[in-house]
Scaffold this motif. Structure first.
Motif, PDB file in Angstrom:
ATOM      1  N   ALA A  56       0.834  -1.201   0.000  1.00  0.00           N
ATOM      2  CA  ALA A  56       0.000   0.000   0.000  1.00  0.00           C
ATOM      3  C   ALA A  56       0.872   1.256   0.000  1.00  0.00           C
ATOM      4  O   ALA A  56       0.539   2.258  -0.656  1.00  0.00           O
ATOM      5  CB  ALA A  56      -0.929   0.001   1.219  1.00  0.00           C
ATOM      6  N   GLU A  57       1.986   1.211   0.737  1.00  0.00           N
ATOM      7  CA  GLU A  57       2.891   2.358   0.739  1.00  0.00           C
ATOM      8  C   GLU A  57       3.541   2.550  -0.623  1.00  0.00           C
ATOM      9  O   GLU A  57       3.739   3.680  -1.084  1.00  0.00           O
ATOM     10  CB  GLU A  57       3.952   2.164   1.822  1.00  0.00           C
ATOM     11  N   GLY A  60       0.876   3.919  -2.884  1.00  0.00           N
ATOM     12  CA  GLY A  60       0.489   5.270  -2.488  1.00  0.00           C
ATOM     13  C   GLY A  60      -0.954   5.399  -2.057  1.00  0.00           C
ATOM     14  O   GLY A  60      -1.406   6.486  -1.675  1.00  0.00           O
ATOM     15  N   ASN A  61      -1.703   4.285  -2.108  1.00  0.00           N
ATOM     16  CA  ASN A  61      -3.103   4.320  -1.705  1.00  0.00           C
ATOM     17  C   ASN A  61      -3.555   2.919  -1.323  1.00  0.00           C
ATOM     18  O   ASN A  61      -2.818   1.950  -1.523  1.00  0.00           O
ATOM     19  CB  ASN A  61      -3.989   4.881  -2.824  1.00  0.00           C
ATOM     20  N   LEU A  74     -10.151   3.923  -3.483  1.00  0.00           N
ATOM     21  CA  LEU A  74      -8.744   4.047  -3.113  1.00  0.00           C
ATOM     22  C   LEU A  74      -8.517   5.418  -2.483  1.00  0.00           C
ATOM     23  O   LEU A  74      -8.881   6.443  -3.072  1.00  0.00           O
ATOM     24  CB  LEU A  74      -7.856   3.877  -4.349  1.00  0.00           C
ATOM     25  N   VAL A  75      -7.940   5.425  -1.284  1.00  0.00           N
ATOM     26  CA  VAL A  75      -7.669   6.667  -0.574  1.00  0.00           C
ATOM     27  C   VAL A  75      -6.168   6.899  -0.551  1.00  0.00           C
ATOM     28  O   VAL A  75      -5.401   6.030  -0.107  1.00  0.00           O
ATOM     29  CB  VAL A  75      -8.237   6.622   0.861  1.00  0.00           C
ATOM     30  N   GLU A  76      -5.748   8.062  -1.013  1.00  0.00           N
ATOM     31  CA  GLU A  76      -4.330   8.396  -1.025  1.00  0.00           C
ATOM     32  C   GLU A  76      -3.784   8.474   0.402  1.00  0.00           C
ATOM     33  O   GLU A  76      -4.403   9.079   1.280  1.00  0.00           O
ATOM     34  CB  GLU A  76      -4.109   9.742  -1.732  1.00  0.00           C
ATOM     35  N   GLY A  77      -2.654   7.832   0.603  1.00  0.00           N
ATOM     36  CA  GLY A  77      -2.013   7.868   1.923  1.00  0.00           C
ATOM     37  C   GLY A  77      -2.531   6.850   2.907  1.00  0.00           C
ATOM     38  O   GLY A  77      -2.032   6.768   4.033  1.00  0.00           O
ATOM     39  N   ALA A  78      -3.541   6.062   2.521  1.00  0.00           N
ATOM     40  CA  ALA A  78      -4.018   5.001   3.411  1.00  0.00           C
ATOM     41  C   ALA A  78      -3.000   3.868   3.404  1.00  0.00           C
ATOM     42  O   ALA A  78      -2.562   3.406   2.357  1.00  0.00           O
ATOM     43  CB  ALA A  78      -5.375   4.493   2.961  1.00  0.00           C
ATOM     44  N   ASN A  79      -2.601   3.439   4.588  1.00  0.00           N
ATOM     45  CA  ASN A  79      -1.655   2.332   4.740  1.00  0.00           C
ATOM     46  C   ASN A  79      -1.760   1.811   6.169  1.00  0.00           C
ATOM     47  O   ASN A  79      -2.687   2.189   6.902  1.00  0.00           O
ATOM     48  CB  ASN A  79      -0.218   2.761   4.395  1.00  0.00           C
ATOM     49  N   GLY A  85      -7.110   6.294   6.098  1.00  0.00           N
ATOM     50  CA  GLY A  85      -6.616   7.485   5.423  1.00  0.00           C
ATOM     51  C   GLY A  85      -6.042   8.476   6.414  1.00  0.00           C
ATOM     52  O   GLY A  85      -6.390   8.468   7.600  1.00  0.00           O
ATOM     53  N   GLN A  99      -4.623  -2.874   6.242  1.00  0.00           N
ATOM     54  CA  GLN A  99      -3.974  -2.358   5.034  1.00  0.00           C
ATOM     55  C   GLN A  99      -2.655  -3.080   4.767  1.00  0.00           C
ATOM     56  O   GLN A  99      -1.684  -2.493   4.278  1.00  0.00           O
ATOM     57  CB  GLN A  99      -3.754  -0.840   5.131  1.00  0.00           C
TER      58      GLN A  99
END
Length: 257
Positions: A56-57, A60-61, A74-79, A85, A99
């Motif tokens: 996920a990192e 990027g999402n 898909l959420v940007e920065g979710a990990n 998120g 995640q």
């Protein structure tokens, strides 16, 4: 870790979904299983020791279910640090890590000197190593004396979660007590990755079909609600591709004796 005694277990359910049929008997060897799902704190130790970067990192999402749109996206920065998120804030150390893809879970297990469970081992453990035929690892009811025994969706999914179990998203590991065997969160909270491919039991028994691409998940999650997903039953099954990371899937490990 919790000792899971070996023995014969009847896998599957004659009254469940088609993917839970036909039932079959199997002899399972004893093993050790993590008492609870791997936590954010435990996963952080792994990352700090190895500089591991989750898929996920790298992407990027990651997948998050929106309370607003009632859809996955898909959420940007979710990990694993921010499972819902960045705007939702970081996950606490005692939360089950989410995640994480199947590949990420494999990497952690190898670092920890453990492995992911086969789904037959997982179900044997959920049946308390005794072939219990209860619906859930702790019995046939989701409450005891009015108290919830699992973190699931309370209400009609996806319209309204009454949160009668006290949580809308994941709960800290062990919040709802343990099964007779001593395992926590074997129903609800997060789906858990298993080692093997997702096959129908018919093809698994015949060994005639080519291996599919998806890996098995067991245990259900906080998004499960019986009208569409009764996955926190002992025999419940799900699956996804090994690179997939979403907010309601984590894992626990086992170890051979």
């Amino acid at each position: 870790m919790v000792y899971v005694p070996g023995g014969y277990t009847q896998i599957g359910s004659d009254t469940g979904l088609e993917q839970e049929k036909p039932t079959f008997w199997v002899l399972v060897k004893p093993f050790l299983m993590d008492q609870h799902e791997v936590t954010v704190g435990q996963f952080r130790e792994f990352v700090q020791a190895t500089s591991y970067q989750t898929e996920a990192e790298k992407f990027g999402n990651a997948g998050v279910f929106s309370d607003t749109t009632k859809q996955w996206g898909l959420v940007e920065g979710a990990n694993w640090r921010y499972p819902y998120g960045p705007k939702a804030g970081p996950a606490a150390a005692n939360q089950p890590v989410a995640q994480v893809s199947w590949n990420d879970a494999q990497a952690y297990a190898k670092w920890a000197g453990k492995r992911l469970p086969d789904e037959i081992e997982w179900e044997h453990a959920a049946r308390n190593g005794t072939n219990s035929r209860n619906l859930y690892s702790f019995g046939n009811d989701l409450t005891a004396n009015g108290n919830p025994l699992a973190n699931t969706w309370n209400g009609q999914f996806p319209d309204h979660d009454q949160r009668t179990d006290g949580f809308h998203w994941a709960a800290p590991v062990g919040t709802f007590g343990s099964s007779p065997l001593g395992l926590t969160d074997m129903a609800g909270n997060l789906w858990e990755w298993c080692a093997n491919y997702q096959q129908s039991y018919e093809s698994l028994l015949s060994k005639a079909m080519p291996l599919p691409t998806e890996r098995v998940q067991r245990g259900g999650s906080f998004l499960c609600e019986p009208s569409w997903c009764h996955g926190y039953r002992v025999s419940g099954r799900s699956s996804s591709t090994p690179e997939t990371a979403v907010m309601h899937v984590g894992f626990r490990c086992v170890k051979d004796l």
